[in-house]
Design a protein around this motif. Structure first.
Motif, PDB file in Angstrom:
ATOM      1  N   MET A   1       0.845  -1.194   0.000  1.00  0.00           N
ATOM      2  CA  MET A   1       0.000   0.000   0.000  1.00  0.00           C
ATOM      3  C   MET A   1       0.880   1.244   0.000  1.00  0.00           C
ATOM      4  SD  MET A   1      -2.768   1.246   2.910  1.00  0.00           S
ATOM      5  CE  MET A   1      -3.688  -0.290   2.888  1.00  0.00           C
ATOM      6  N   LYS A   2       0.506   2.232  -0.811  1.00  0.00           N
ATOM      7  CA  LYS A   2       1.235   3.490  -0.790  1.00  0.00           C
ATOM      8  C   LYS A   2       0.582   4.440   0.209  1.00  0.00           C
ATOM      9  CE  LYS A   2       3.293   7.144  -3.561  1.00  0.00           C
ATOM     10  NZ  LYS A   2       3.553   7.680  -4.913  1.00  0.00           N
ATOM     11  N   ILE A   3       1.388   4.963   1.116  1.00  0.00           N
ATOM     12  CA  ILE A   3       0.892   5.824   2.192  1.00  0.00           C
ATOM     13  C   ILE A   3       1.768   7.070   2.251  1.00  0.00           C
ATOM     14  CG2 ILE A   3       0.446   6.012   4.674  1.00  0.00           C
ATOM     15  CD1 ILE A   3       0.255   2.913   4.706  1.00  0.00           C
ATOM     16  N   THR A   4       1.137   8.230   2.236  1.00  0.00           N
ATOM     17  CA  THR A   4       1.851   9.488   2.394  1.00  0.00           C
ATOM     18  C   THR A   4       1.676   9.976   3.826  1.00  0.00           C
ATOM     19  OG1 THR A   4       1.513  10.086   0.073  1.00  0.00           O
ATOM     20  CG2 THR A   4       2.060  11.869   1.590  1.00  0.00           C
ATOM     21  N   VAL A   5       2.777  10.316   4.470  1.00  0.00           N
ATOM     22  CA  VAL A   5       2.746  10.806   5.852  1.00  0.00           C
ATOM     23  C   VAL A   5       3.133  12.282   5.835  1.00  0.00           C
ATOM     24  CG1 VAL A   5       3.630  10.547   8.190  1.00  0.00           C
ATOM     25  CG2 VAL A   5       3.346   8.527   6.737  1.00  0.00           C
ATOM     26  N   LEU A   6       2.153  13.135   6.078  1.00  0.00           N
ATOM     27  CA  LEU A   6       2.402  14.572   6.143  1.00  0.00           C
ATOM     28  C   LEU A   6       2.888  14.932   7.542  1.00  0.00           C
ATOM     29  CD1 LEU A   6      -0.761  15.515   4.150  1.00  0.00           C
ATOM     30  CD2 LEU A   6       1.566  16.034   3.434  1.00  0.00           C
ATOM     31  N   GLY A   7       4.008  15.646   7.606  1.00  0.00           N
ATOM     32  CA  GLY A   7       4.705  15.811   8.873  1.00  0.00           C
ATOM     33  C   GLY A   7       5.601  14.617   9.121  1.00  0.00           C
ATOM     34  N   GLY A   8       6.047  13.998   8.042  1.00  0.00           N
ATOM     35  CA  GLY A   8       6.754  12.721   8.125  1.00  0.00           C
ATOM     36  C   GLY A   8       8.171  12.779   8.641  1.00  0.00           C
TER      37      GLY A   8
ATOM     38  N   GLN B   1       7.289   1.464   6.776  1.00  0.00           N
ATOM     39  CA  GLN B   1       8.314   0.921   5.875  1.00  0.00           C
ATOM     40  C   GLN B   1       8.741  -0.467   6.322  1.00  0.00           C
ATOM     41  OE1 GLN B   1      11.221   4.094   6.025  1.00  0.00           O
ATOM     42  NE2 GLN B   1      10.510   4.977   4.101  1.00  0.00           N
ATOM     43  N   LYS B   2       8.889  -0.646   7.624  1.00  0.00           N
ATOM     44  CA  LYS B   2       9.268  -1.965   8.142  1.00  0.00           C
ATOM     45  C   LYS B   2       8.229  -3.013   7.802  1.00  0.00           C
ATOM     46  CE  LYS B   2      10.744  -4.294  12.406  1.00  0.00           C
ATOM     47  NZ  LYS B   2      10.970  -4.150  13.868  1.00  0.00           N
ATOM     48  N   ALA B   3       6.957  -2.586   7.740  1.00  0.00           N
ATOM     49  CA  ALA B   3       5.870  -3.517   7.406  1.00  0.00           C
ATOM     50  C   ALA B   3       5.745  -3.743   5.899  1.00  0.00           C
ATOM     51  CB  ALA B   3       4.553  -2.991   7.956  1.00  0.00           C
ATOM     52  N   GLY B   4       6.598  -3.088   5.118  1.00  0.00           N
ATOM     53  CA  GLY B   4       6.628  -3.355   3.682  1.00  0.00           C
ATOM     54  C   GLY B   4       5.819  -2.409   2.815  1.00  0.00           C
ATOM     55  N   HIS B   5       5.320  -1.321   3.397  1.00  0.00           N
ATOM     56  CA  HIS B   5       4.521  -0.381   2.614  1.00  0.00           C
ATOM     57  C   HIS B   5       5.403   0.628   1.879  1.00  0.00           C
ATOM     58  CE1 HIS B   5       0.772  -1.868   4.324  1.00  0.00           C
ATOM     59  NE2 HIS B   5       1.378  -1.890   5.501  1.00  0.00           N
ATOM     60  N   ASP B   6       4.856   1.171   0.810  1.00  0.00           N
ATOM     61  CA  ASP B   6       5.504   2.230   0.048  1.00  0.00           C
ATOM     62  C   ASP B   6       5.133   3.549   0.704  1.00  0.00           C
ATOM     63  OD1 ASP B   6       6.526   3.973  -1.810  1.00  0.00           O
ATOM     64  OD2 ASP B   6       5.164   3.406  -3.433  1.00  0.00           O
TER      65      ASP B   6
ATOM     66  N   GLY C   1      -0.822   8.477  -6.403  1.00  0.00           N
ATOM     67  CA  GLY C   1      -0.894   7.035  -6.208  1.00  0.00           C
ATOM     68  C   GLY C   1      -1.125   6.586  -4.779  1.00  0.00           C
ATOM     69  N   ALA C   2      -1.277   7.534  -3.847  1.00  0.00           N
ATOM     70  CA  ALA C   2      -1.433   7.151  -2.436  1.00  0.00           C
ATOM     71  C   ALA C   2      -2.838   6.621  -2.165  1.00  0.00           C
ATOM     72  CB  ALA C   2      -1.142   8.334  -1.528  1.00  0.00           C
TER      73      ALA C   2
END
Length: 248
Positions: free
Chosen positions: A1-8, A21-26, A50-51
């Motif tokens: 799954m693609k996930i965008t983290v604002l304030g990342g 990321q450790k769980a394998g997500h984009d 694409g998120a």
């Protein structure tokens, strides 16, 4: 799954990014340092491309009456960009009891953020957390002078930022709640008690005076900043966290 983290790149966001990321997500960590500005929308379409899910842990630069304008603008910008990108889940971080402290400008602004998200076009989840362990030193410093710290006996249920990040990562990878999840630490402590615990652990001989008119939390009535039934209780105790932090 693609996930965008604002304030990342911040305290919470960087930990959420690492867990996902450790769980394998984009994962796309988005912040002003990466060219993403929620106030203007600059870089946002690229960050959301694409998120499936967006996690928003951005915060107002001020805690006064200007914070409402920040959230009004940034939530609107994010929701519109999310629609364009086809985002299917918007996740936001808020505060336990935020709607029960109307005397604080910042809390009213966070309620506005929640309301805008609920009324928006995208399925959502709101994670309300209690006060972070990492902020306790700052809270104590606000009312400290000449070896005396004045703190109200406000009941709090503080939580480690790592436990907040874990809850956010879990929510981000699940179906939208279209509602709210509360997360809190395992112990309810009054703020003056937290002050004494913290100072003792740090070897600081300042005295703590209980003063229910002192500091920001004087505006809080009763135990509204503690978690209700159905909350997710984190495993980390404040005293244990303090010991580990100081030992490190």
């Amino acid at each position: 799954m693609k996930i965008t983290v604002l304030g990342g790149t911040g305290l919470i966001g960087s930990q959420v990014v690492a867990l996902l990321q450790k769980a394998g997500h984009d994962v796309v960590p988005a912040s002003p340092s990466s060219g993403v500005d929620l106030l203007t929308g600059a870089g946002l379409d690229e960050a959301l491309a694409g998120a499936h899910t967006v996690v928003n842990v951005t915060n107002s630069p001020t805690f006064d009456d200007q914070s409402a304008a920040f959230f009004r603008t940034t939530v609107g910008t994010l929701l519109r960009a999310g629609e364009r990108a086809g985002v299917r889940h918007q996740v936001a971080l808020s505060i336990v009891g935020v709607d029960q402290v109307p005397d604080l400008d910042y809390y009213r602004a966070k309620v506005l953020q929640e309301d805008l998200l609920r009324d928006g076009p995208t399925p959502y989840s709101i994670v309300r957390a209690t006060q972070f362990f990492e902020f306790m030193d700052a809270v104590i410093s606000w009312t400290s002078a000449d070896g005396v710290v004045r703190l109200p006996a406000t009941p709090l249920q503080p939580i480690a930022s790592a436990d907040v990040a874990a809850a956010l990562a879990d929510v981000a990878t699940a179906a939208p709640l279209d509602g709210t999840l509360e997360v809190a630490g395992p112990d309810v402590l009054t703020l003056d008690e937290i002050g004494r615990i913290t100072l003792a652990a740090r070897g600081d001989d300042s005295s703590v005076v209980t003063d229910d008119q002192a500091g920001m939390f004087a505006a809080v009535r009763g135990d509204v900043l503690t978690a209700g039934s159905g909350a997710r209780l984190a495993p980390t105790h404040y005293r244990d966290w303090l010991g580990t932090t100081l030992a490190g």
